[in-house]
Design an enzyme around this catalytic site. Structure first.
Site, PDB file in Angstrom:
ATOM      1  N   ARG A   1       9.262  -2.190   6.737  1.00  0.00           N
ATOM      2  CA  ARG A   1       9.718  -2.722   5.455  1.00  0.00           C
ATOM      3  C   ARG A   1      10.641  -3.902   5.726  1.00  0.00           C
ATOM      4  O   ARG A   1      11.432  -3.897   6.667  1.00  0.00           O
ATOM      5  CB  ARG A   1      10.452  -1.643   4.634  1.00  0.00           C
ATOM      6  CG  ARG A   1       9.526  -0.597   4.029  1.00  0.00           C
ATOM      7  CD  ARG A   1       8.629  -1.220   2.945  1.00  0.00           C
ATOM      8  NE  ARG A   1       7.728  -0.263   2.338  1.00  0.00           N
ATOM      9  CZ  ARG A   1       6.479  -0.055   2.724  1.00  0.00           C
ATOM     10  NH1 ARG A   1       5.990  -0.711   3.770  1.00  0.00           N
ATOM     11  NH2 ARG A   1       5.707   0.821   2.093  1.00  0.00           N
TER      12      ARG A   1
ATOM     13  N   GLU B   1       8.992 -10.391  -1.218  1.00  0.00           N
ATOM     14  CA  GLU B   1       7.533 -10.265  -1.203  1.00  0.00           C
ATOM     15  C   GLU B   1       6.977 -10.375  -2.615  1.00  0.00           C
ATOM     16  O   GLU B   1       7.502  -9.750  -3.538  1.00  0.00           O
ATOM     17  CB  GLU B   1       7.111  -8.924  -0.590  1.00  0.00           C
ATOM     18  CG  GLU B   1       7.321  -8.853   0.912  1.00  0.00           C
ATOM     19  CD  GLU B   1       6.576  -7.683   1.549  1.00  0.00           C
ATOM     20  OE1 GLU B   1       5.662  -7.117   0.898  1.00  0.00           O
ATOM     21  OE2 GLU B   1       6.891  -7.330   2.690  1.00  0.00           O
TER      22      GLU B   1
ATOM     23  N   HIS C   1       1.907  -8.822   4.915  1.00  0.00           N
ATOM     24  CA  HIS C   1       1.930  -7.373   4.675  1.00  0.00           C
ATOM     25  C   HIS C   1       0.527  -6.774   4.788  1.00  0.00           C
ATOM     26  O   HIS C   1       0.035  -6.086   3.880  1.00  0.00           O
ATOM     27  CB  HIS C   1       2.523  -7.062   3.296  1.00  0.00           C
ATOM     28  CG  HIS C   1       3.124  -5.683   3.219  1.00  0.00           C
ATOM     29  ND1 HIS C   1       4.262  -5.401   2.503  1.00  0.00           N
ATOM     30  CD2 HIS C   1       2.732  -4.500   3.765  1.00  0.00           C
ATOM     31  CE1 HIS C   1       4.548  -4.105   2.598  1.00  0.00           C
ATOM     32  NE2 HIS C   1       3.630  -3.551   3.371  1.00  0.00           N
TER      33      HIS C   1
END
Length: 305
Positions: free
Chosen positions: A230, A259, A280
């Site tokens: 993360r 993000e 990601h």
């Protein structure tokens, strides 16, 4: 009724549509404010990591029975609020483990070898052979902060290439079989001994910015860091400073504090060498998408009956 707010394998979507009224609307991931109005009658909500399942959204979902998570991280889902309302949260445990492990090991090889950024120099007529000699993975140490399923699979692949493991995980029992293949240490031990540090922790108050200026200072000179966990567990400003100062040898980031990564948020990374940025996707391959989607479809269909 089923609502899917992020991308899902079309075969799995078709199975859900065959059994229940299903709305497939992945565009809603970019329109969070439009989701509450869609929730009347919805019994199953299927998301990835961008849809925020908040208490407010749950308040607008009186018929909701379950939330299917196309992945494993739950920091975008208010699990406590779900429990309070009797809404079951169902992650796709194990379905993308191999994808994450392959991502980490691949980036470890690329960063250690330091040969795969030579394209532009070569196209310009240079021959930077000495600068690209790099290092082998065999005989080096992989440090894992967090030693759950993804980290254990990463370790299995790394050991096959001759790497040894050191890991930190206060939640994995000391008698767990996984420790037979890895040295058990504290965070400081991992940082001091590892040639490659890979993060495998959730984002919590305790893990936020666990990789900060102090942590980078504890790493071996030339060591590299990989974050496919993360974004918030790594201080990006401190990382850039460590890379520019030559304090560490490289980094790969698949997750970010902002993000999707905006142009403004990405500005800090410009001009930084031996840095890999990906959007990601560590746990997202064509193969894992099928596995994850099928698992969540199975769980949702079982839950709705």
């Amino acid at each position: 009724m089923i609502l899917i707010t992020e991308f899902m394998d079309e075969t799995a979507v078709g199975r859900l549509k065959a059994a229940h009224a299903t709305t497939y609307a992945p565009e809603l991931a970019d329109a969070q404010e439009d989701i509450p109005a869609q929730m009347a009658g919805v019994q199953a909500l299927i998301v990835r990591n961008r849809t925020q399942v908040t208490a407010a959204l749950l308040d607008a979902s009186p018929d909701l029975k379950c939330v299917g998570r196309l992945g494993v991280g739950l920091d975008n889902i208010d699990v406590v609020a779900c429990e309070a309302r009797g809404v079951e949260v169902m992650p796709a445990l194990g379905a993308n483990t191999l994808s994450v492990a392959e991502y980490v090991v691949t980036n470890a090889l690329v960063l250690l070898r330091d040969a795969y950024h030579a394209k532009h120099a070569m196209l310009a007529g240079d021959w930077p052979r000495a600068q690209c000699s790099g290092r082998e993975a065999g005989g080096r140490v992989l440090g894992l902060l967090g030693f759950g399923a993804n980290a254990q699979e990463t370790g299995r692949l790394a050991r096959a290439m001759g790497m040894t493991l050191i890991a930190y995980d206060p939640f994995l029992p000391a008698d767990h079989p996984a420790w037979q293949s890895a040295e058990r240490g504290e965070i400081a031990d991992v940082l001091a001994k590892a040639d490659v540090v890979s993060l495998h922790v959730p984002l919590t108050d305790q893990t936020r910015h666990m990789m900060n200026a102090g942590a980078f200072a504890q790493m071996k000179p030339g060591a590299v860091v990989i974050n496919a966990a993360r974004g918030g567990v790594l201080d990006e400003v401190a990382l850039v400073a460590a890379l520019k100062a030559g304090q560490i040898g490289g980094a790969a980031l698949d997750v970010f504090e902002t993000e999707p990564l905006t142009k403004e948020a990405a500005e800090k990374f410009k001009g930084v060498g031996n840095l890999i940025l990906t959007p990601h996707i560590a746990g997202v391959t064509q193969d894992s998408n099928v596995r994850v989607s099928e698992m969540i479809a199975d769980l949702v269909l079982k839950r709705l009956g």
